[in-house]
Scaffold this active site. Structure first.
Site, PDB file in Angstrom:
ATOM      1  N   SER A  51       0.960  -1.092  -0.052  1.00 59.92           N
ATOM      2  CA  SER A  51      -0.040  -0.122   0.023  1.00 59.92           C
ATOM      3  C   SER A  51       0.912   1.198   0.022  1.00 59.92           C
ATOM      4  CB  SER A  51      -0.917  -0.037   1.101  1.00 59.92           C
ATOM      5  OG  SER A  51      -0.198   0.464   2.371  1.00 59.92           O
ATOM      6  N   LYS A  52       0.138   2.408  -0.082  1.00 61.38           N
ATOM      7  CA  LYS A  52       0.866   3.582   0.145  1.00 61.38           C
ATOM      8  C   LYS A  52       2.035   3.776   1.188  1.00 61.38           C
ATOM      9  CE  LYS A  52      -1.375   7.039  -2.933  1.00 61.38           C
ATOM     10  NZ  LYS A  52      -2.849   6.882  -2.779  1.00 61.38           N
ATOM     11  N   ARG A  53       1.725   3.163   2.216  1.00 60.36           N
ATOM     12  CA  ARG A  53       2.424   3.108   3.295  1.00 60.36           C
ATOM     13  C   ARG A  53       4.093   2.889   3.000  1.00 60.36           C
ATOM     14  NH1 ARG A  53       2.870   0.103   7.130  1.00 60.36           N
ATOM     15  NH2 ARG A  53       1.596  -1.644   6.075  1.00 60.36           N
ATOM     16  N   HIS A  54       4.208   1.874   1.878  1.00 63.67           N
ATOM     17  CA  HIS A  54       5.253   1.070   1.600  1.00 63.67           C
ATOM     18  C   HIS A  54       6.144   1.971   0.737  1.00 63.67           C
ATOM     19  CE1 HIS A  54       2.987  -2.512   2.742  1.00 63.67           C
ATOM     20  NE2 HIS A  54       4.264  -2.806   3.285  1.00 63.67           N
ATOM     21  N   GLY A  55       5.467   3.182   0.434  1.00 62.85           N
ATOM     22  CA  GLY A  55       6.072   4.348  -0.513  1.00 62.85           C
ATOM     23  C   GLY A  55       5.497   4.239  -1.940  1.00 62.85           C
TER      24      GLY A  55
END
Ligand code: GLU
Length: 518
Positions: free
Chosen positions: A259-263
């Site tokens: 997800s976006k959390r991973h960049g």
């Protein structure tokens, strides 16, 4: 050809958001599978969920596919015998209506007129009583057709639902997971046609797969729970279903769903960040697919040659940014310097590059995005012959096109900033003023071409003249004087690239910093 059947696959994105790594992997698998079997890859736009459409997304889909090198021989933007290829256009063209009307007539689908309140009540009741949630028939599934006609005549908004048979085991023979059984009592009756007449994904995708002669459906694993509905739909219409290939989810290294959390996860963000298209394609294709052996760096041709459903693992694929960086470095070094330079200039000039870095919040130890952009701008504006040499020397040392900006900046910045640590370490050494003077005098007085060999003799000569026992105390301060830094490409090549005028100016500037005499 696969067992005498000519392969037809489709990538069927919904234009509801930027295509991310998972979407593009599905597209790549389709492309590779079609190539491997001499088949056809179709691009179909699934835009029936009008509320979720995102402006500009269709362009982004095509752009993303082109960037990673996915080709399609039929479909959106190309045409073909089964068009139109956008589902809203297909609806307008009347593709779906005869199919659902036939299902209503044959009793494999039915009208339902539940109000949103009624559906909500149903859901609450199911939750309180710990029953499976979903629409399992309500009052409409077995209602007298006359009742439905009445409701329609009264202008009530109604939907068409699939009548999923009860008391059966539905069997999916998935190409990756093998046999999966579903209890049909737990499969709810999905909407096929919405009240506004638009088909849902379940209906439009399956009808299109049939009408377009799709042989293999590659899609994300999240669709595996919908597969029994799709199998029922095919069966109700007397159609042979395609082979379903549910590809595994992609997780981050931490085990959480990507997800976006991973960049960055949007495909085009990788272009904006400076990744090469071949490297990204190679990297994405290997998330969840193993070509066998320990092969990793593979061109599109090699991947197409090796692509095999057996190599797709049922376990989640892992998105490993370190691996992408490594792979990009490999591709970058394999690129002829002329092309790399041209690519870097193009990259530096793109508006999206500037937009990407301007928004970037730098992580710990990361180059300030503004410094990076300044470096890229200088690279793009520099004299091409000189810039090419700079790229040649840094090519071995960088990971992305974006890295070429800061890596090369000291070539173009006539007054490169001195790294305070480098100054601290070297410019206080007592021999340094004499060293810089020696080099400057030689450059001023010797009229010759300063090749890398000549520069090496120059520095060696200086070390000798100063009575230095090792070369390091001559090399390091010279590098700091010329570049401001302690690290960089080989000093002698670097000196040759700078040329005598630049060297002289920089030695004199550095000389001012080390004070007088010693
Ligand atoms: N339109 C669906 C999506 O974007 C495609 C699913 C499929 O390939 O069947 O998720």
């Amino acid at each position: 050809m696969l067992g005498g059947m000519s392969v037809r696959v489709r990538y069927a994105p919904s234009p509801t958001g930027s295509p991310h790594v998972g979407n593009i992997r599905t597209a790549l698998f389709n492309h590779l599978f079609a190539r491997r079997h001499g088949g056809v890859h179709i691009l179909r736009i699934e835009d029936t969920d009008r509320a979720r459409l995102v402006e500009g997304c269709e362009d982004e889909i095509r752009e993303s596919l082109r960037y990673v090198g996915v080709e399609w021989q039929e479909g959106d933007g190309v045409g073909g015998a089964h068009g139109p290829y956008r589902q809203s256009d297909r609806k307008e063209a009347g593709v779906y209506e005869p199919v659902w009307r036939r299902m209503l007539e044959e009793g494999s689908a039915y009208w339902a007129f539940d109000t949103p309140e009624e559906l909500e009540e149903m859901r609450e009741f199911q939750q309180i009583n710990k029953k499976p949630t979903g629409y399992f028939g309500g009052v409409w599934r077995d209602a007298d057709p006359a009742k439905a006609d009445e409701a329609r005549a009264a202008g009530k908004p109604g939907v068409v639902r699939l009548k999923v048979p009860r008391g059966e085991t539905i069997v999916l023979d998935d190409a990756i997971r093998g046999r999966i059984e579903y209890d049909s009592n737990l499969v709810d009756d999905p909407v096929l046609i919405k009240a506004d007449g638009m088909p849902t994904y379940h209906f439009a995708a399956m009808v299109d797969d049939r009408l377009m002669g799709i042989t293999h459906v590659f899609r994300g694993e999240e669709w595996i729970s919908s597969a029994p509905k799709h199998l029922v739909l095919f069966r109700s219409l007397g159609w042979e279903p395609p082979v379903f290939v549910h590809v595994p989810v992609i997780k981050g290294k931490d085990g959480a769903k990507l997800s976006k959390r991973h960049g960055d996860t949007a495909c085009l963000d990788f272009r904006r960040a400076g990744y090469l298209s071949g490297a990204l394609a190679n990297f994405i294709a290997l998330i969840g697919w193993a070509p066998g052996g320990d092969r990793e760096v593979m061109s599109m041709d090699e991947m197409a040659e090796a692509f095999d459903l057996k190599g797709i693992q049922p376990s989640p694929g892992v998105f490993d940014l370190d691996k992408l960086n490594w792979m990009n470095g490999v591709y970058l070094r394999q690129t002829p310097t002329e092309s790399l330079y041209a690519g870097a200039v193009d990259y530096a000039r793109r508006e999206e590059t500037v937009g990407y870095w301007a928004k970037r919040v730098p992580g710990p130890g990361e180059v300030d995005p503004h410094v990076r952009l300044k470096g890229l701008r200088m690279l793009a504006e520099a004299d091409p012959g000189y810039a090419l040499e700079a790229v040649r020397l840094e090519q071995e040392r960088v990971t992305t096109l974006a890295d070429l900006g800061p890596a090369c900046s000291f070539f173009f910045d006539e007054e490169p900033e001195f790294d305070p640590k480098a100054v601290e370490k070297w410019f206080h050494e007592p021999h340094v003023p004499r060293l810089l003077d020696h080099l400057a005098t030689a450059l001023e007085t010797q009229d010759q071409t300063w090749t890398a060999e000549a520069c090496e003799s120059l520095v060696r000569g200086a070390a000798e003249a100063l009575g230095l026992e090792k070369l390091g105390p001559a090399v390091h301060p010279t590098r700091v004087a010329l570049t401001g830094r302690t690290v960089g490409p080989g000093l002698f090549e670097l000196m040759a690239a700078l040329g005598s005028d630049r060297m002289l100016a920089r030695l004199k500037r550095a000389r001012g910093k080390v004070g007088v005499g010693a």
